[in-house]
Design a protein around this motif. Sequence first.
Motif, mmCIF file in Angstrom:
data_model
loop_
_atom_site.group_PDB
_atom_site.id
_atom_site.type_symbol
_atom_site.label_atom_id
_atom_site.label_comp_id
_atom_site.label_asym_id
_atom_site.label_seq_id
_atom_site.Cartn_x
_atom_site.Cartn_y
_atom_site.Cartn_z
ATOM 1 N N GLU A 164 0.808 -1.186 -0.014
ATOM 2 C CA GLU A 164 0.084 0.053 0.015
ATOM 3 C C GLU A 164 0.930 1.242 0.030
ATOM 4 N N THR A 169 -1.684 3.573 -4.628
ATOM 5 C CA THR A 169 -3.132 3.102 -4.331
ATOM 6 C C THR A 169 -4.134 4.158 -3.816
ATOM 7 N N TYR A 174 -4.691 -2.055 0.141
ATOM 8 C CA TYR A 174 -3.927 -2.882 -0.825
ATOM 9 C C TYR A 174 -4.731 -3.710 -1.486
#
Length: 201
Positions: A164, A169, A174
């Motif tokens: 992540e 992102t 994630y």
Amino acid sequence: MCFQEHIIVENMEAMLDNKIVGVPSEQAPYISPTPGEIPIIASSAYSPFLVTKNNPEALNKEMLQEVKDCGFNVGMELVTDKILDRILDIIDGTGLKFMPSSSDLHNEKYKQFIDKYKTDSNICAWNFKDEPKFEDLSRIAIQYMKLRSADSSRIFFINLIGAENNDYTGELSYVEYLDLIQINFAPAVWSYDCTTVRDSR
């Protein structure tokens, strides 16, 4: 190969709930870059000669021996046509294969580029995208489906961020990011960067 029309989704929450999807009609098949062998990829194996020195003519078959001695059987590099032509010429007959990355895979020249090279058996796959960002997924997924239609005999490689990261992102977890990768690309191979983290304590 047929694909469903890709839908660019404004409502990502609905997309994650599978209420709205822009998904290829089938999982991309795994097509081995090196049939009968495990592909061991040397990323940027030729950069010292092709990028730093910008001198593709300096690369010769003797210089490839180090790559082979280290156990690699595939090279992967961002290339121009001139550099790609040189690489394909010198790896011919060495047992090494190549996975090119090119800006032409991301624009309207993609079909011309693929048609020019897809009959060359030294090209084992296409390196499509490294670490795609969340906000770019819908856009590059459309291109990805065009590429798969242009060459169904090779995989289009996507390498993901390994954890992540807000730059990649966004506000997604994630797992949610990976869900979007599956929804948009249904990739044949899942590849991640695993960067060593040093404990500074």
